[in-house]
Design an enzyme around this catalytic site. Structure first.
Site, PDB file in Angstrom:
ATOM      1  N   ARG A  76      33.092  71.969 -26.902  1.00  0.00           N
ATOM      2  CA  ARG A  76      33.310  73.111 -26.369  1.00  0.00           C
ATOM      3  C   ARG A  76      32.982  74.354 -27.274  1.00  0.00           C
ATOM      4  O   ARG A  76      33.202  74.132 -28.393  1.00  0.00           O
ATOM      5  CB  ARG A  76      34.783  73.341 -25.893  1.00  0.00           C
ATOM      6  CG  ARG A  76      35.392  72.572 -25.200  1.00  0.00           C
ATOM      7  CD  ARG A  76      37.123  72.643 -24.776  1.00  0.00           C
ATOM      8  NE  ARG A  76      37.505  73.847 -23.978  1.00  0.00           N
ATOM      9  CZ  ARG A  76      37.217  73.882 -22.914  1.00  0.00           C
ATOM     10  NH1 ARG A  76      37.226  72.617 -22.003  1.00  0.00           N
ATOM     11  NH2 ARG A  76      37.834  74.707 -22.067  1.00  0.00           N
TER      12      ARG A  76
ATOM     13  N   GLU B 150      36.002  75.618 -11.715  1.00  0.00           N
ATOM     14  CA  GLU B 150      37.007  75.875 -10.966  1.00  0.00           C
ATOM     15  C   GLU B 150      37.216  76.994 -10.588  1.00  0.00           C
ATOM     16  O   GLU B 150      37.378  77.947 -11.579  1.00  0.00           O
ATOM     17  CB  GLU B 150      38.182  75.295 -11.329  1.00  0.00           C
ATOM     18  CG  GLU B 150      39.565  75.235 -10.470  1.00  0.00           C
ATOM     19  CD  GLU B 150      40.578  74.572 -10.976  1.00  0.00           C
ATOM     20  OE1 GLU B 150      40.724  73.786 -12.266  1.00  0.00           O
ATOM     21  OE2 GLU B 150      41.766  74.688 -10.421  1.00  0.00           O
TER      22      GLU B 150
ATOM     23  N   LYS C 223      41.787  79.725 -19.676  1.00  0.00           N
ATOM     24  CA  LYS C 223      41.751  80.583 -18.462  1.00  0.00           C
ATOM     25  C   LYS C 223      43.079  80.847 -18.267  1.00  0.00           C
ATOM     26  O   LYS C 223      43.413  81.969 -17.678  1.00  0.00           O
ATOM     27  CB  LYS C 223      41.106  79.896 -17.209  1.00  0.00           C
ATOM     28  CG  LYS C 223      39.452  80.112 -17.334  1.00  0.00           C
ATOM     29  CD  LYS C 223      38.991  79.782 -15.720  1.00  0.00           C
ATOM     30  CE  LYS C 223      38.614  78.179 -15.945  1.00  0.00           C
ATOM     31  NZ  LYS C 223      38.126  77.816 -14.500  1.00  0.00           N
TER      32      LYS C 223
HETATM   33  P1  ATP Z   1      40.681  74.876 -17.182  1.00  0.00           P
HETATM   34  O1  ATP Z   1      41.076  75.107 -18.378  1.00  0.00           O
HETATM   35  O2  ATP Z   1      40.960  75.477 -15.940  1.00  0.00           O
HETATM   36  O3  ATP Z   1      40.270  73.414 -16.962  1.00  0.00           O
HETATM   37  P2  ATP Z   1      37.809  75.005 -17.874  1.00  0.00           P
HETATM   38  O4  ATP Z   1      37.697  76.205 -18.888  1.00  0.00           O
HETATM   39  O5  ATP Z   1      37.598  73.703 -18.082  1.00  0.00           O
HETATM   40  O6  ATP Z   1      39.171  75.572 -17.011  1.00  0.00           O
HETATM   41  P3  ATP Z   1      36.212  74.821 -15.395  1.00  0.00           P
HETATM   42  O7  ATP Z   1      35.998  75.949 -14.361  1.00  0.00           O
HETATM   43  O8  ATP Z   1      36.732  73.680 -15.244  1.00  0.00           O
HETATM   44  O9  ATP Z   1      37.015  75.495 -16.604  1.00  0.00           O
HETATM   45  O10 ATP Z   1      34.750  74.774 -16.047  1.00  0.00           O
HETATM   46  C1  ATP Z   1      33.427  74.706 -15.627  1.00  0.00           C
HETATM   47  C2  ATP Z   1      32.786  74.056 -16.709  1.00  0.00           C
HETATM   48  O11 ATP Z   1      32.470  75.036 -17.795  1.00  0.00           O
HETATM   49  C3  ATP Z   1      33.056  72.650 -17.118  1.00  0.00           C
HETATM   50  O12 ATP Z   1      31.880  71.890 -17.299  1.00  0.00           O
HETATM   51  C4  ATP Z   1      33.451  72.921 -18.528  1.00  0.00           C
HETATM   52  O13 ATP Z   1      33.467  71.749 -19.235  1.00  0.00           O
HETATM   53  C5  ATP Z   1      32.654  73.981 -19.189  1.00  0.00           C
HETATM   54  N1  ATP Z   1      33.445  74.733 -20.132  1.00  0.00           N
HETATM   55  C6  ATP Z   1      34.790  75.480 -19.814  1.00  0.00           C
HETATM   56  N2  ATP Z   1      35.191  75.918 -21.208  1.00  0.00           N
HETATM   57  C7  ATP Z   1      33.899  75.881 -21.958  1.00  0.00           C
HETATM   58  C8  ATP Z   1      33.987  76.074 -23.327  1.00  0.00           C
HETATM   59  N3  ATP Z   1      35.039  76.781 -24.054  1.00  0.00           N
HETATM   60  N4  ATP Z   1      32.763  75.565 -24.058  1.00  0.00           N
HETATM   61  C9  ATP Z   1      31.954  75.142 -23.330  1.00  0.00           C
HETATM   62  N5  ATP Z   1      31.833  74.787 -21.888  1.00  0.00           N
HETATM   63  C10 ATP Z   1      33.145  75.156 -21.414  1.00  0.00           C
END
Ligand code: ATP
Ligand code: MG
Length: 571
Positions: free
Chosen positions: A273, A42, A283
């Site tokens: 994660r 996003e 974020k």
């Molecule tokens: P938000 O907190 O805004 O939901 P997010 O960190 O999930 O943000 P996205 O932009 O939706 O952010 O993430 C893009 C991709 O990265 C998604 O597939 C998400 O699962 C993955 N992702 C985000 N944070 C992590 C993390 N800490 N470890 C592994 N993958 C991650």
């Protein structure tokens, strides 16, 4: 912590569980042997090291199995999204070393998504609810108790269609109406209890401007976008596991509407994660640090963002290796940041040129060294790799050494500079300290020593046993520099989960110490931004883009002391 450390140490180089699934799918001929993934950020912030873990998975699977990976911006919430983030995300993925096949935007599918919503309404599977989000939340029930049906649940189809049009045309204020899927208010999976699938947002969208006012929710955009793109493996993080039945529900609906798609199906898989000690991965919280001015922007070298890590001196290789080491599992954990630091040390150990820099200089005069004489000493660029060659460093009567390398009244175990004791100057001579001069406050101004001309590096006498070796630069032949000493951003292991205090109260006040009075050898005069060096005895440093001609700025990437090796050896 220890269990997780043990797991990482034992993590043998076998296939991860997603790779096993992909190989099985290939063997079974699912989706005609096609592999297609996507990375779906996003654009509401900069990418962080957690995203790097997802990137390595999404792009890595496609690479390994001859498939494709697309970049898809999940841009369904215009109030938080910006073009700046889109640009930075593309830059960071490429820097990590990955190339997408296509760039897509969920907003490209707004017409198709609306069409799908209209079809659901017509089929009696979606309705417009006029209750507030609080009321809707109250009616959700609990996992053990069924929810309450909305009074608007059985609205006639024509009315639903009309209101859905209005939600989009701007006639309906934000929050006044939502479109909900009509599924089952008693379903054990809470996500099936008539989830909201469209809401009204009046803020203009960074790509579609004011064309739309009704925007799809995550659960009504993500899987559908996967389907429209022909994704085969939709890989995401564990928190979406509970959404998977709903993901499948909408895919089933889509498949019914599109019999021409045959056996094609997208499937969702989840992994854990990445969480790292002494930092945050949210974020929203990272944005707060930036907005409150608690760090110097998204690329502050203390941030866990990709751009921050790059500026700190991390290499793409070190990040990819780190991700490879931690692996992918089905359970949440927190990774010791010492492992990330270990990865960059390992990488820079083989690639960084060794140079001399004095961070806190004090003058050293070799009283028996001829005035005006200059010798060029040979300094190996990297003892780990002879092919990197050597460079010359000027030696003269007046040098700078590190203030903390001198003690006037030293304890027995102090093997550095103290009156009457010999030390070796790296790549130069063995010298013996004869005393020092102090100012009125008692601060040491100058240290005196005598050099032994028979001990020049390479001469037989230079092998004489001397316990301490110091780094130095020539006073006249060095240049001034600024050095920024970075440390962990937070004082606690898991600042995001701290109950008692706001994460902003847990910042490490010593996370940045700026030294403006440093001296570095002349070799560094033309160092370019992002170039890596090892400052002898001090650590790995890289050139900051703030550098000016004649006054370079260096960031400490990491010190030389490796706490991970200690952890690993203990196990
Ligand atoms: P938000 O907190 O805004 O939901 P997010 O960190 O999930 O943000 P996205 O932009 O939706 O952010 O993430 C893009 C991709 O990265 C998604 O597939 C998400 O699962 C993955 N992702 C985000 N944070 C992590 C993390 N800490 N470890 C592994 N993958 C991650
Ligand atoms: Mg997300």
């Amino acid at each position: 912590m220890t269990a997780e450390n043990n797991r990482i140490e034992e993590n043998k180089k076998s296939l991860n569980f997603i790779e096993l699934i992909v190989e099985k799918d290939l063997a079974e001929g699912k989706n005609n042997g096609r592999i297609q993934t996507r990375f779906p950020p996003e654009p509401n912030g900069y990418l962080h090291i957690g995203h790097a873990k997802a990137i390595c998975m999404d792009f890595g699977i496609a690479q390994k199995y001859g498939g494709i990976c697309n970049l898809r911006f999940d841009d369904t919430n215009p109030s938080k999204e910006e073009v700046e983030y889109v640009d930075s995300i593309m830059e960071d993925i490429q820097w990590l070393g990955y190339r997408w096949k296509n760039v897509f935007y969920a907003s490209d599918y707004f017409p198709q998504l609306r069409e799908f919503a209209v079809q659901l309404i017509k089929a009696g599977k979606a309705y417009i609810d006029e209750q507030s989000s609080e009321e809707i939340a109250k009616q959700k029930g609990t996992p053990t108790q069924a929810g309450t049906e909305s009074p608007y649940r059985n609205r006639p189809v024509t009315e639903n269609l009309e209101l859905f049009e209005k939600m989009n045309s701007g006639e309906i204020p934000e929050g006044a109406m939502v479109l909900r899927a009509k599924i089952d208010m008693a379903a054990p999976n809470m996500h099936f209890r008539d989830p909201v699938i469209y809401r009204v947002i009046h803020h203009p969208h960074h790509r579609t401007g004011t064309a739309w006012k009704a925007y799809p929710m995550y659960d009504f955009a993500h899987g559908q976008s996967d389907y429209f793109e022909r994704v085969t493996h939709s890989i995401c993080t564990l928190e979406f596991e509970v959404h998977r039945p709903l993901y499948d529900y909408f895919i089933d609906e889509l498949k019914q509407l599109h019999p021409e798609d045959g056996d094609y199906r997208t499937r969702q898989f989840e992994f854990n994660r990445l969480n790292l000690t002494y930092t945050l991965m949210s974020k929203r919280k990272l944005l707060q640090l930036v907005q409150d001015g608690l760090v110097n922007g998204w690329d502050d070298p203390r941030m866990p963002t990709i751009t921050g890590l790059r500026r700190r001196g991390y290499t793409p290789e070190s990040i990819r290796k780190f991700i490879d080491k931690i692996g992918y599992t089905k359970f949440e954990g927190i990774i010791d940041v010492a492992l990330l630091e270990h990865s960059i040390r390992e990488d820079l150990n083989i690639r960084a040129k060794r140079v001399s820099a004095v961070i806190d200089p004090v003058k050293l005069i070799l009283t028996n060294y001829p005035e005006g004489q200059v010798e060029m000493m040979e300094a190996a660029n990297n003892p780990e790799d002879e092919s990197m060659g050597s460079h010359e460093i000027a030696f003269s009567r007046e040098l700078f050494i590190e203030r903390e390398d001198f003690m006037e009244d030293a304890p027995k175990k102090f093997f550095r500079m103290t009156p009457g004791q010999e030390v070796r100057l790296k790549n130069a001579y063995i010298i013996k300290c004869t005393g020092c001069k102090k100012d009125a406050n008692g601060t040491v101004e100058t240290i005196y020593a005598e050099y032994d001309p028979a001990t020049k590096s390479g001469m037989p006498e230079s092998n004489r046993k001397v316990k301490g070796t110091l780094h130095w630069v020539s006073a006249q032949h060095s240049i001034p520099a600024e050095v920024r000493l970075y440390d962990r951003l937070f004082t606690t292991e898991n600042p995001g989960e701290e109950k008692e205090k706001d994460f902003r109260e847990l910042l490490n006040p010593a996370s940045l110490i700026v030294k403006t009075n440093c001296r570095v050898e002349k070799e560094l005069e033309h160092a370019q931004p992002f170039e890596h060096f090892q400052f002898q005895r001090l650590g790995y440093f890289n050139v900051d883009p703030d550098s000016k001609e004649g006054k370079p700025v260096f960031n400490r990437t990491v010190s030389l002391k490796d706490s991970w090796s200690k952890i690993a050896n203990k196990n």
